[in-house]
Design a protein around this motif. Sequence first.
Motif, PDB file in Angstrom:
ATOM      1  N   HIS A   1      -5.334  -6.228 -19.538  1.00 46.68           N
ATOM      2  CA  HIS A   1      -4.938  -6.882 -18.281  1.00 46.68           C
ATOM      3  C   HIS A   1      -3.555  -7.524 -18.412  1.00 46.68           C
ATOM      4  N   SER A   2      -3.245  -8.075 -19.588  1.00 44.86           N
ATOM      5  CA  SER A   2      -1.936  -8.692 -19.795  1.00 44.86           C
ATOM      6  C   SER A   2      -0.815  -7.666 -19.660  1.00 44.86           C
ATOM      7  N   LEU A   3      -0.996  -6.493 -20.256  1.00 42.99           N
ATOM      8  CA  LEU A   3       0.023  -5.447 -20.159  1.00 42.99           C
ATOM      9  C   LEU A   3       0.125  -4.917 -18.728  1.00 42.99           C
ATOM     10  N   ALA A   4      -1.012  -4.833 -18.039  1.00 39.73           N
ATOM     11  CA  ALA A   4      -0.983  -4.425 -16.630  1.00 39.73           C
ATOM     12  C   ALA A   4      -0.253  -5.476 -15.784  1.00 39.73           C
ATOM     13  N   LEU A   5      -0.470  -6.742 -16.095  1.00 43.86           N
ATOM     14  CA  LEU A   5       0.239  -7.828 -15.408  1.00 43.86           C
ATOM     15  C   LEU A   5       1.749  -7.679 -15.573  1.00 43.86           C
ATOM     16  N   SER A   6       2.190  -7.456 -16.803  1.00 41.19           N
ATOM     17  CA  SER A   6       3.617  -7.280 -17.066  1.00 41.19           C
ATOM     18  C   SER A   6       4.174  -6.098 -16.284  1.00 41.19           C
ATOM     19  N   ALA A   7       3.434  -4.988 -16.288  1.00 41.32           N
ATOM     20  CA  ALA A   7       3.901  -3.782 -15.603  1.00 41.32           C
ATOM     21  C   ALA A   7       4.052  -4.019 -14.103  1.00 41.32           C
TER      22      ALA A   7
ATOM     23  N   THR B   1       2.410 -18.312 -17.343  1.00 43.37           N
ATOM     24  CA  THR B   1       3.780 -18.315 -16.813  1.00 43.37           C
ATOM     25  C   THR B   1       4.005 -17.123 -15.891  1.00 43.37           C
ATOM     26  N   ARG B   2       3.516 -15.955 -16.282  1.00 41.21           N
ATOM     27  CA  ARG B   2       3.654 -14.783 -15.414  1.00 41.21           C
ATOM     28  C   ARG B   2       2.871 -14.948 -14.118  1.00 41.21           C
ATOM     29  N   LEU B   3       1.715 -15.583 -14.199  1.00 45.12           N
ATOM     30  CA  LEU B   3       0.940 -15.845 -12.979  1.00 45.12           C
ATOM     31  C   LEU B   3       1.741 -16.729 -12.026  1.00 45.12           C
ATOM     32  N   ALA B   4       2.405 -17.748 -12.564  1.00 45.27           N
ATOM     33  CA  ALA B   4       3.224 -18.619 -11.712  1.00 45.27           C
ATOM     34  C   ALA B   4       4.331 -17.821 -11.023  1.00 45.27           C
ATOM     35  N   HIS B   5       4.956 -16.911 -11.738  1.00 45.28           N
ATOM     36  CA  HIS B   5       5.984 -16.051 -11.146  1.00 45.28           C
ATOM     37  C   HIS B   5       5.399 -15.219 -10.005  1.00 45.28           C
ATOM     38  N   ALA B   6       4.224 -14.634 -10.233  1.00 47.29           N
ATOM     39  CA  ALA B   6       3.609 -13.787  -9.202  1.00 47.29           C
ATOM     40  C   ALA B   6       3.263 -14.598  -7.966  1.00 47.29           C
ATOM     41  N   GLN B   7       2.765 -15.811  -8.162  1.00 47.01           N
ATOM     42  CA  GLN B   7       2.411 -16.660  -7.019  1.00 47.01           C
ATOM     43  C   GLN B   7       3.653 -17.094  -6.255  1.00 47.01           C
ATOM     44  N   LEU B   8       4.711 -17.436  -6.961  1.00 47.48           N
ATOM     45  CA  LEU B   8       5.944 -17.855  -6.290  1.00 47.48           C
ATOM     46  C   LEU B   8       6.548 -16.699  -5.504  1.00 47.48           C
ATOM     47  N   ALA B   9       6.487 -15.491  -6.067  1.00 48.39           N
ATOM     48  CA  ALA B   9       7.048 -14.321  -5.392  1.00 48.39           C
ATOM     49  C   ALA B   9       6.272 -13.978  -4.128  1.00 48.39           C
ATOM     50  N   GLN B  10       5.037 -14.454  -4.033  1.00 50.32           N
ATOM     51  CA  GLN B  10       4.232 -14.217  -2.822  1.00 50.32           C
ATOM     52  C   GLN B  10       4.370 -15.357  -1.808  1.00 50.32           C
TER      53      GLN B  10
ATOM     54  N   GLY C   1       7.274  -5.208  -9.041  1.00 49.30           N
ATOM     55  CA  GLY C   1       7.345  -6.013  -7.824  1.00 49.30           C
ATOM     56  C   GLY C   1       6.063  -6.016  -7.031  1.00 49.30           C
ATOM     57  N   ASP C   2       4.967  -5.581  -7.637  1.00 47.86           N
ATOM     58  CA  ASP C   2       3.653  -5.580  -6.980  1.00 47.86           C
ATOM     59  C   ASP C   2       2.944  -6.877  -7.374  1.00 47.86           C
ATOM     60  N   TYR C   3       3.292  -7.962  -6.695  1.00 45.70           N
ATOM     61  CA  TYR C   3       2.842  -9.284  -7.131  1.00 45.70           C
ATOM     62  C   TYR C   3       1.364  -9.567  -6.857  1.00 45.70           C
ATOM     63  N   PRO C   4       0.771  -9.087  -5.757  1.00 44.40           N
ATOM     64  CA  PRO C   4      -0.675  -9.308  -5.596  1.00 44.40           C
ATOM     65  C   PRO C   4      -1.494  -8.658  -6.717  1.00 44.40           C
ATOM     66  N   THR C   5      -1.130  -7.429  -7.083  1.00 43.02           N
ATOM     67  CA  THR C   5      -1.851  -6.768  -8.188  1.00 43.02           C
ATOM     68  C   THR C   5      -1.588  -7.490  -9.500  1.00 43.02           C
ATOM     69  N   ALA C   6      -0.364  -7.954  -9.688  1.00 37.33           N
ATOM     70  CA  ALA C   6      -0.041  -8.719 -10.897  1.00 37.33           C
ATOM     71  C   ALA C   6      -0.903  -9.976 -10.975  1.00 37.33           C
ATOM     72  N   GLU C   7      -1.044 -10.674  -9.848  1.00 43.06           N
ATOM     73  CA  GLU C   7      -1.864 -11.892  -9.853  1.00 43.06           C
ATOM     74  C   GLU C   7      -3.323 -11.569 -10.185  1.00 43.06           C
ATOM     75  N   TYR C   8      -3.822 -10.474  -9.663  1.00 42.75           N
ATOM     76  CA  TYR C   8      -5.191 -10.057  -9.967  1.00 42.75           C
ATOM     77  C   TYR C   8      -5.370  -9.883 -11.479  1.00 42.75           C
ATOM     78  N   HIS C   9      -4.460  -9.159 -12.111  1.00 38.08           N
ATOM     79  CA  HIS C   9      -4.576  -8.921 -13.553  1.00 38.08           C
ATOM     80  C   HIS C   9      -4.392 -10.220 -14.349  1.00 38.08           C
TER      81      HIS C   9
END
Length: 426
Positions: free
Chosen positions: A319-325, A359-368, A330-338
């Motif tokens: 899931h971490s690698l999927a989050l990074s990908a 930290t990556r989750l915070a980025h995904a939430q801010l981008a949304q 730029g697919d932030y909802p899917t990133a947040e899910y992972h």
Amino acid sequence: MDTTRNAVLEAWMAEHGYSSNSLADAVNRALEQVTGRCGGLDGSSVRDWKAGRVTWPKSATRAALEAISGLPSIALGFRPRGRTMSTAMSVQREDFDMKRRILVGGIAATAAAAAVPGPASPHRIGMNDVERLLQRFTEVIASDHRHGGRPDIERRSAALANEALQLQNVGGASQRVRASLYASAAAFRSSSMWAAIDGRRYEDARTHMREAQALAEMSGDQAIKFRIWSHAGTMYRHMGRPADAFAANDVARNLHLARRDPLFASLGLARQGAIHGSAHDRAGTLRALEQAQEAMLRSDPGDHRPVWMLAFYDQAELHSLALSAHISLGDYPTAEYHAHRCLTALRPHMARSRAITTTRLAHAQLAQGDPDAATATAMTVPTDAATQHARVARMLQEFGTTLRATGPRHIIQTWVQHTAGWRASA
């Protein structure tokens, strides 16, 4: 058919700590060093030798056994068909040195030369010494998962690699022990490499990589080769060089081990998916991650695997690698899910991974467009990770830059005050 048991081989195996499976693996590695293809032997092949069902293995197999043991095949209890003992001994003496030179040429010759003890050395190096090194390697792995890419981890791992190499000169050892010492040195050096990558010290990482690769070749250990080349792929991905990342990761994925063990295949595919993400290839990302998940589901948890693999690669890491990908895509909802799935599945000792994922989750939430949730998430990153882990610190700096450009004033003020507290306590 003569089915007299090969008691000589059985005694030699017992003396040197080989099971049927481990001897088959060692012979397969020796064959691969010469032919470029891993041998197809397994435990049943060795059991046939011990039972006397096979009295004279194929020539390449005999040469591999001779390189491992340092003994002619006759001295291991094998008997060629249709020859008397005296004739067999004569033939064996004539071709033994020649076959051994051929088999252990190049890298294998380096390991074989190191296996010859000095005449005055009274000490014998054994697998107990290797086990002590493995315990220290386990400690390095645990420290990495707690703290990440700190320079002290890099230096300590490099020192332990040198310690493993120095044991080669302490006394005599079997070929198996020599190979294990080289594998241990390669493992420590690969941890130095990873600590440098995680700390964004890429020049140092490349230096460790070259040393680790040479040691891994001398060891013949496919698992450590996989680790080094897979780390190289991650290094180049972080450096923004996806073509090099693909090339390095492909070396890992094309090893026989990755084709044989679905868990290694899964890790190679998951990292491939992250590289596709960094190259903005959505279709490639989705395909690789789907294949990684399928391979993980096929893997057998009971299979024997190295400690570094068992310590980190699981569903959470996938899931971490999927989050990074997906962040790269730029697919932030899917990133947040992972991200949420990763945080739920992370084992307690994975402190570094938890800080990176948060930290990556915070980025995904801010981008949304949710600065409140994003800031609250970012503020849960521990102080030591926020201030001492290079990757986390940089991502939080980027988060702050984006927040100041897009967020409301009161959220920005909250973030500024919080980060000031981090700096004060660092």
